[in-house]
Design a protein around this motif. Sequence first.
Motif, PDB file in Angstrom:
ATOM      1  N   SER A 177      45.327  24.528  50.032  1.00  0.00           N
ATOM      2  CA  SER A 177      44.573  23.329  49.801  1.00  0.00           C
ATOM      3  C   SER A 177      43.373  23.355  50.656  1.00  0.00           C
ATOM      4  O   SER A 177      42.395  22.466  50.031  1.00  0.00           O
ATOM      5  CB  SER A 177      45.673  22.240  50.128  1.00  0.00           C
ATOM      6  OG  SER A 177      45.803  22.336  51.626  1.00  0.00           O
ATOM      7  N   TYR A 178      43.082  24.206  51.465  1.00  0.00           N
ATOM      8  CA  TYR A 178      41.663  24.164  52.204  1.00  0.00           C
ATOM      9  C   TYR A 178      40.716  24.857  51.398  1.00  0.00           C
ATOM     10  O   TYR A 178      39.591  24.718  51.468  1.00  0.00           O
ATOM     11  CB  TYR A 178      41.826  24.823  53.357  1.00  0.00           C
ATOM     12  CG  TYR A 178      42.243  26.166  53.489  1.00  0.00           C
ATOM     13  CD1 TYR A 178      41.256  27.156  53.627  1.00  0.00           C
ATOM     14  CD2 TYR A 178      43.488  26.423  53.710  1.00  0.00           C
ATOM     15  CE1 TYR A 178      41.638  28.569  53.435  1.00  0.00           C
ATOM     16  CE2 TYR A 178      43.911  28.051  53.575  1.00  0.00           C
ATOM     17  CZ  TYR A 178      42.970  28.856  53.316  1.00  0.00           C
ATOM     18  OH  TYR A 178      43.238  30.367  53.398  1.00  0.00           O
ATOM     19  N   VAL A 179      41.051  25.488  50.371  1.00  0.00           N
ATOM     20  CA  VAL A 179      40.022  26.392  49.552  1.00  0.00           C
ATOM     21  C   VAL A 179      39.215  25.541  48.741  1.00  0.00           C
ATOM     22  O   VAL A 179      39.951  24.631  47.740  1.00  0.00           O
ATOM     23  CB  VAL A 179      40.724  27.600  48.764  1.00  0.00           C
ATOM     24  CG1 VAL A 179      39.781  28.224  47.807  1.00  0.00           C
ATOM     25  CG2 VAL A 179      41.332  28.573  49.634  1.00  0.00           C
ATOM     26  N   SER A 180      37.812  25.659  48.763  1.00  0.00           N
ATOM     27  CA  SER A 180      37.118  24.849  47.935  1.00  0.00           C
ATOM     28  C   SER A 180      36.380  25.596  46.890  1.00  0.00           C
ATOM     29  O   SER A 180      35.131  26.333  47.671  1.00  0.00           O
ATOM     30  CB  SER A 180      36.089  23.941  48.948  1.00  0.00           C
ATOM     31  OG  SER A 180      35.051  23.314  48.217  1.00  0.00           O
ATOM     32  N   TYR A 181      36.717  25.528  45.767  1.00  0.00           N
ATOM     33  CA  TYR A 181      35.847  26.158  44.905  1.00  0.00           C
ATOM     34  C   TYR A 181      34.116  25.601  44.709  1.00  0.00           C
ATOM     35  O   TYR A 181      33.210  26.453  44.385  1.00  0.00           O
ATOM     36  CB  TYR A 181      36.484  26.171  43.370  1.00  0.00           C
ATOM     37  CG  TYR A 181      37.764  26.604  43.295  1.00  0.00           C
ATOM     38  CD1 TYR A 181      38.197  27.869  43.746  1.00  0.00           C
ATOM     39  CD2 TYR A 181      38.828  25.802  43.318  1.00  0.00           C
ATOM     40  CE1 TYR A 181      39.531  28.382  43.834  1.00  0.00           C
ATOM     41  CE2 TYR A 181      40.236  26.099  43.125  1.00  0.00           C
ATOM     42  CZ  TYR A 181      40.454  27.406  43.525  1.00  0.00           C
ATOM     43  OH  TYR A 181      41.582  27.966  43.701  1.00  0.00           O
ATOM     44  N   ALA A 182      34.371  24.465  44.737  1.00  0.00           N
ATOM     45  CA  ALA A 182      32.694  23.841  44.877  1.00  0.00           C
ATOM     46  C   ALA A 182      31.916  24.336  46.007  1.00  0.00           C
ATOM     47  O   ALA A 182      30.903  24.640  45.669  1.00  0.00           O
ATOM     48  CB  ALA A 182      33.056  22.211  44.899  1.00  0.00           C
TER      49      ALA A 182
END
Length: 268
Positions: free
Chosen positions: A236-241
Motif C-alpha cells: 500500500s506504500y507504493v505510490s504510482y503518482a
Amino acid sequence: MSQLPPAQRPTQTRRRFASLRTISALVMREMATSYGRSPGGYLWAVIEPAAGIALLSALFSLGFRNPAIGTNFAIFYATGLVPFMMFTDLSNKVAMALLFSKPLLNYPSVTFLDALLGRFIVNFLTQIMVSYVVFVGILMMFETRTIPQVSGIALATVMGATLAFGVGTVNAVLFTAFPIWQRVWSILTRPLVLLSGVIFIFDNVPQPYRDYLWWNPLIHVVGKMRDSFYPTYDSSYVSYAYLFGVSAILMLFGLIFLRRYHRDILDF
C-alpha cells in the motif's frame, strides 16, 4: 483531390518518419557495436547478467535461509535485484547516449532524442529478456510458493524503465557537460542496493528511517515487483503518482536543457 507532391507534404509528417528511420538505424548500430563483436553476440548480453543475478541469488540463499517474505530466498532476492539492475543498466546506458553517438549528432537528421531513444530501446528489450530468463529459471528450479502476476510484473518493469529514462536523460546532460559528475554519480549510487529494498522489505525498516526511504523512487519499483509475486504482501506504500511524477519531472528538465544546450554541450 490530387495528392500533394512529396515536396509539399507537411514537414512534421516527413520528420516523424525520418525520425523513426533514424531511431531504427541507431538501434541496429547499438546492437552491432555493443553485441556484434563478442562471442555469442546478443545472446551473451542476455545470459551474462541473467547468470550473474542467478548466482547472487543462489549465494544469498545459502547465507539467508529465511527470507523476509515467502519461503525461498532466491525468488525474494531476484524480485528486488532484477528491477534494481534494470534501472541501473538503463539509466547508465541512456546517460552515455550522447557521448556514444556524438559523431552522428553532427548530422542534421540525427537529433539528441533519437540517440536517447535508440539506446534506450535496445537495452530495455535486453533487460526484459534478462528478467524473463531469471524469473522463469528460478520458478522452474525451486518451489517458490509464489503466484506471479504478469500484469503487475509488466507495470513494475515500466515503472523502473520510466524512472531510468528520466534519470538517464538528466545525467546525459551532466555527464557530457561535467565529466567529473560521472565519477561522483558512481560513488553516490553505490549504497542504493542497500537503500532500495533489495535484501529487505520496506515494512521491516523502523521509523523514522522508513519515512525517509519512502522518498527513494526505487523502493516503489521493488515494492510493486514483490507485490506481483506475493499475493499477501502489503504494498500500500507504493505510490504510482510519485514514481511517475518524479520520472516525468526528470525527463522534462533533461529534455529542456538538451533542446536548448545540446550543441554547446557536445562542443565541450
